[in-house]
Design a protein around this motif. Structure first.
Motif, mmCIF file in Angstrom:
data_model
loop_
_atom_site.group_PDB
_atom_site.id
_atom_site.type_symbol
_atom_site.label_atom_id
_atom_site.label_comp_id
_atom_site.label_asym_id
_atom_site.label_seq_id
_atom_site.Cartn_x
_atom_site.Cartn_y
_atom_site.Cartn_z
ATOM 1 N N TYR A 1 -25.369 36.145 -2.259
ATOM 2 C CA TYR A 1 -25.151 35.728 -3.636
ATOM 3 C C TYR A 1 -23.788 36.224 -4.119
ATOM 4 N N TYR B 1 -35.809 29.139 7.305
ATOM 5 C CA TYR B 1 -35.141 29.895 6.255
ATOM 6 C C TYR B 1 -34.825 31.290 6.773
ATOM 7 N N SER C 1 -34.665 35.301 5.968
ATOM 8 C CA SER C 1 -35.170 36.361 5.095
ATOM 9 C C SER C 1 -34.692 37.710 5.620
ATOM 10 N N VAL D 1 -37.999 30.250 -0.473
ATOM 11 C CA VAL D 1 -37.503 30.151 -1.839
ATOM 12 C C VAL D 1 -36.526 31.303 -2.081
ATOM 13 N N PRO D 2 -35.559 31.114 -2.970
ATOM 14 C CA PRO D 2 -34.547 32.155 -3.197
ATOM 15 C C PRO D 2 -35.156 33.460 -3.689
ATOM 16 N N ASP D 3 -34.570 34.564 -3.212
ATOM 17 C CA ASP D 3 -34.998 35.891 -3.633
ATOM 18 C C ASP D 3 -33.761 36.773 -3.744
ATOM 19 N N PRO D 4 -33.618 37.523 -4.847
ATOM 20 C CA PRO D 4 -32.387 38.304 -5.047
ATOM 21 C C PRO D 4 -32.185 39.428 -4.045
ATOM 22 N N GLY E 1 -32.665 37.355 0.071
ATOM 23 C CA GLY E 1 -31.992 36.081 0.295
ATOM 24 C C GLY E 1 -32.961 34.929 0.127
ATOM 25 N N GLU E 2 -34.005 34.931 0.942
ATOM 26 C CA GLU E 2 -35.096 33.972 0.828
ATOM 27 C C GLU E 2 -36.381 34.671 1.250
ATOM 28 N N ARG F 1 -41.140 21.155 -2.913
ATOM 29 C CA ARG F 1 -40.160 21.938 -3.674
ATOM 30 C C ARG F 1 -39.956 21.341 -5.066
ATOM 31 N N ASN G 1 -36.329 30.589 -14.133
ATOM 32 C CA ASN G 1 -35.343 31.613 -14.485
ATOM 33 C C ASN G 1 -35.014 31.654 -15.971
#
Length: 536
Positions: free
Chosen positions: A303, A430, A432, A460-463, A466-467, A521, A535
């Protein structure tokens, strides 16, 4: 000599055995420190002597022949690096597993690689026993450390000290490493890395990622040696850089900074998740960062806000690369001097860099035609870093190569200056925490639960990671998230476990009745579970 067509005919494709990197530095600086782990120190001369001893034993006591595969199941340790070089010196092929994998998973890797010999850390007796029972081609098991299932590498080394092996002659395309990766089927495939390819990779890493390394440098290992970190450390050995291993499996940021200060660490290989932890930990504020030169990060997108925070905290020492295991990381590089903390008119936000030295990148359409800058297509590459193909998998090879180009399966575009931007993936895979996760394997495990009739797993995105994986299930009876996760426990490696399990009445399907992840999705976004609504 000329060939019938008038060109120069090849006289030889003989290349240096990779283990010679160790011999060369041991001759130049025998008494300098090579490896560090806790209170243990090995000089280059000791590292070389131990490698010789083990290689001799592999050849004379255990019958290792050129081309034989050697499976390794272990967390990081000094003996793992010794074994890697000993296997190469003896002519074998190094086949490391991710030590977090289950016994069942390692059995499959051992079977599919045709390994005759296994070296298993004493901490993993169940893996050794499972492979012994399930792999008829496996004739020998050794252990790192004292165990009840095999003789130890340490004892074998002590008994053979002073012995010199016959260093195996190798050709450019002789295999040296089976680097396991996976396709959309989720079944791991052995990418065949060769001595000639890896010699180029080492040279390329030194040119593009860490120019100017000397024996005054030190490298701290914070990732498993079985994959990218192992390639990184091979590069360090080529320049006599001392390698410092964490004393335990536990990742302790404060301890990392203590080791950086003590050993004047200048290089590290990591993934965005670990880099984020290093930057944000309270101990970083007081850490001595003055020795850092190159912190390499790869394996997943980072990010922009995390990238900026790393630059403001650590300085312009971070280096990004993009590259699959099949190319041993050698596709693009974004060097330290091109990282900018501030957004501006010349800042290329989101790029993973330009082509590595000796590598050519094309963005191609479905027919293999090169697309112009700005248009999205499949990222393809050619160059000496590209692997020799998947072991005994002609179907995967046919799919992964087209007109000599390696097809990464990732989607992206380049700008007018050739900087690459990754925009998506062809497959459902994906990433992770820097590890590739393939949904089909998880879906197959979930579908063995008696109450689950349909399932789709997607990232799915994760801060932080990453995913992360979410499993969307259709159940035929009463079942909850905790029960499903408990059901999966032990059937999958921890990094593959989904972080959320949702239950829907039905999964959206295409007109052909196919479960479509794109539609799932979109439904998650419509329900406000991911995307802008989530968000808000």
């Amino acid at each position: 000599m000329t060939d019938p067509k008038g060109g120069v005919a090849p006289v030889s494709t003989r290349v240096m055995n990779l283990a010679t990197f160790l011999t060369q530095i041991a001759r130049r600086e025998p008494d300098a420190i090579a490896l560090v782990m806790g209170d243990i120190r090995w000089t280059w001369a000791e590292f070389e002597a131990r490698t010789d001893a083990l290689a001799h034993a592999l050849q004379t006591r255990f019958g290792l022949n050129k081309g034989d595969r050697v499976m390794c199941q272990s967390q990081n340790c000094l003996e793992m690096m010794q074994a890697m070089f000993a296997v190469w010196r003896a002519g074998g092929v190094w086949v490391p597993a991710n030590f977090r994998q289950t016994p069942e998973e390692v059995v499959y890797l051992t079977q599919s690689s045709g390994a005759r010999l296994m070296i298993c850390n004493a901490a993993f007796p169940e893996h050794a026993r499972a492979c012994k029972a399930g792999c008829p081609e496996l004739t020998t098991i050794l252990s790192f450390g004292e165990s009840d299932f095999a003789p130890s590498v340490q004892q074998i080394t002590a008994e053979s000290l002073g012995q010199r092996p016959a260093v195996a002659p190798v050709l450019r395309d002789d295999p040296c490493w089976f680097f396991f990766t996976s396709g959309t089927t989720g079944r791991p495939k052995a990418s065949v890395l060769t001595h000639g390819q890896m010699a180029f990779v080492v040279t390329n890493h030194l040119a593009d990622l860490m120019p100017g390394l000397t024996s005054d440098d030190a490298s701290l290992v914070v990732a498993p040696l079985s994959h990218g970190a192992g390639v990184h450390q091979l590069t360090q050995i080529a320049r006599g850089v001392k390698t410092v291993l964490l004393p335990t499996e536990r990742f302790d940021v404060a301890q990392v900074w203590d080791l950086v200060r003590e050993w004047r660490v200048s290089t590290m290989f990591t993934v965005p998740t670990i880099l984020k932890l290093l930057v944000e930990h309270p101990s970083t504020v007081a850490a001595d960062l003055s020795s850092l030169r190159y912190i390499i990060y790869a394996g997943a997108p980072m990010y922009r806000v995390d990238q900026q925070k790393a630059l403001r905290t650590l300085g312009k020492v971070i280096v990004q690369y993009f590259g699959l295991g099949e190319c041993t990381g050698n596709i693009t590089v974004l060097p330290a001097h091109l990282h900018e903390a501030e957004d501006g008119p010349t800042t290329r936000i989101g790029t993973c860099g330009h082509a590595r030295t000796g590598i050519e990148i094309q963005i191609q359409d479905d027919r293999g035609v090169e697309l112009p800058p700005g248009q999205t297509g499949e990222i393809c590459c050619i160059g000496p870093a590209v692997f020799a193909g998947y072991y005994q998998n002609p179907e995967a090879n046919a799919k992964s190569f087209r007109d000599g180009w390696f097809r990464t399966g990732d989607l992206g575009h380049v700008d007018e200056q050739g900087y690459l931007f990754i925009t998506g993936r062809e497959s459902d895979m994906y990433i992770s925490g820097g590890s590739n996760v393939y949904p089909r394997e998880i879906e197959e495990k979930l579908l063995t639960h008696p109450a689950i009739g349909e399932v789709a797993v997607l990232g799915v995105p994760d801060p932080l990671w990453g995913e992360i994986g979410w499993a969307i299930c259709v159940a035929s009876g009463a079942v909850g998230e905790d029960e499903v996760l408990a059901f999966l426990d032990g059937k999958l490696s921890r990094y593959k476990m989904p972080k959320r399990v949702l239950f829907w009445d039905a999964l959206p399907k295409s007109a052909y009745g196919k479960i479509t992840k794109k539609m799932i999705r979109e439904e998650l976004e419509a329900r406000g579970l991911i995307g802008e609504k989530a968000n808000a």
